[in-house]
Design an enzyme around this catalytic site. Structure first.
Site, PDB file in Angstrom:
ATOM      1  CB  CYS A 188      12.589  62.403   4.117  1.00  0.00           C
ATOM      2  SG  CYS A 188      11.752  60.841   4.083  1.00  0.00           S
ATOM      3  CG  HIS A 238      13.205  63.637   8.512  1.00  0.00           C
ATOM      4  ND1 HIS A 238      12.427  64.533   7.398  1.00  0.00           N
ATOM      5  CD2 HIS A 238      12.734  62.491   8.155  1.00  0.00           C
ATOM      6  CE1 HIS A 238      11.549  63.939   6.809  1.00  0.00           C
ATOM      7  NE2 HIS A 238      11.805  62.617   7.001  1.00  0.00           N
TER       8      HIS A 238
HETATM    9  N1  GLN Z   1       6.245  59.179   1.870  1.00  0.00           N
HETATM   10  C1  GLN Z   1       7.925  58.877   1.636  1.00  0.00           C
HETATM   11  C2  GLN Z   1       8.050  57.598   2.559  1.00  0.00           C
HETATM   12  O1  GLN Z   1       7.492  57.009   3.462  1.00  0.00           O
HETATM   13  C3  GLN Z   1       8.788  59.956   2.701  1.00  0.00           C
HETATM   14  C4  GLN Z   1       8.488  59.924   4.146  1.00  0.00           C
HETATM   15  C5  GLN Z   1       9.072  61.141   4.616  1.00  0.00           C
HETATM   16  O2  GLN Z   1       9.382  62.371   3.772  1.00  0.00           O
HETATM   17  N2  GLN Z   1       9.476  60.941   6.042  1.00  0.00           N
HETATM   18  O3  GLN Z   1       9.163  56.851   1.744  1.00  0.00           O
END
Ligand code: GLN
Length: 249
Positions: A93, A194
């Site tokens: 992510c 995740h």
């Molecule tokens: N900040 C990033 C987004 O919202 C990644 C979010 C995350 O790692 N869950 O796209």
């Protein structure tokens, strides 16, 4: 054998217990008679050539990403050299986004990426949230599914000809439109999944361990299968949730 993992910015990028992925790698390595040594790599770190067999970076919100992006970018040339010399990499992510060239975040700021993966990410106004199911083919002819959970505003666009990690069966994936999720370059995997990812997809944990060992020995071992009943049950539940959610963005 001792497998050395460089865990990048574990105090900042660890959303949804992404650290659980490391626990899975540790345990599955131990079951095969190997030891995993995990070294935290934070601000000011430098990488001795060949010292790490596998790198890992988890997810984080825009705020955490902005805090560490310049430091990660500073490490970029060393990480690219390490991967060029055969180290493996898993990025999840927020960490995945920063392996591309840049991330334009929700407030319009441009965060530098390290340019290890051929992609760019731009934040959109709607978050893409929910269970995801992918079909992957990391080894030609061997199709497997990956189940996980995504929550991101960033839309990731792969460069022309770049290889995605998988095809989206259910969920949004990279941008909610292309039908692809993640990116793969050799032994480097970036993904929005995740969950944590590896407890419910043990085949990917084994693939990463085999790639890390190949960095050491020049050859990826074929592991004996483990009795993954609980892991398969978790994969099933997760896949069914993704399929029940149906369709895409
Ligand atoms: N900040 C990033 C987004 O919202 C990644 C979010 C995350 O790692 N869950 O796209």
């Amino acid at each position: 054998m001792r497998i050395t993992v460089g865990h990048l910015f574990p105090d900042y990028l660890n959303i949804y217990a992404d650290r659980g992925n490391i626990a899975v790698l540790e345990q599955r390595a131990r079951w095969r008679g190997h030891e995993l040594e995990v070294r935290a790599l934070g601000g000011g770190a430098s990488l001795a050539p060949g010292a790490h067999d596998l790198f890992y970076v988890g997810g984080g919100q825009d705020r955490e990403q902005a805090l560490i992006a310049p430091e990660l970018a500073r490490l970029g040339p060393e990480l690219i050299a390490a991967v060029g010399a055969g180290a493996a990499f898993l990025a999840v992510c927020g960490g995945y986004q920063l392996l591309g060239r840049r991330y334009l975040d929700q407030s319009g700021d441009e965060l530098p990426g390290i340019g290890l993966l051929p992609l760019e990410t731009v934040a959109g106004s709607r978050r893409m949230i929910g269970d995801v199911l992918l079909e992957c083919e990391l080894q030609p002819g061997v199709r497997r599914t990956l189940a996980g959970f995504e929550n991101h505003a960033g839309r990731t666009l792969l460069d022309e000809g770049a290889e995605p990690l998988g095809r989206v069966i259910a969920g949004f994936g990279n941008d909610g439109e292309s039908g692809y999720e993640g990116c793969r370059v050799g032994r480097v995997i970036g993904t929005y999944l995740h969950g944590p990812l590896l407890p419910r997809n043990p085949w990917l944990a084994d693939w990463l361990l085999a790639q890390a060992i190949a960095h050491k020995t020049g050859e990826a071992p074929a592991f004996e299968p483990l009795p993954d009943h609980l892991e398969q049950a978790a994969h099933e539940v997760s896949s069914q949730r993704a399929e029940a959610r149906g369709g895409r963005y």
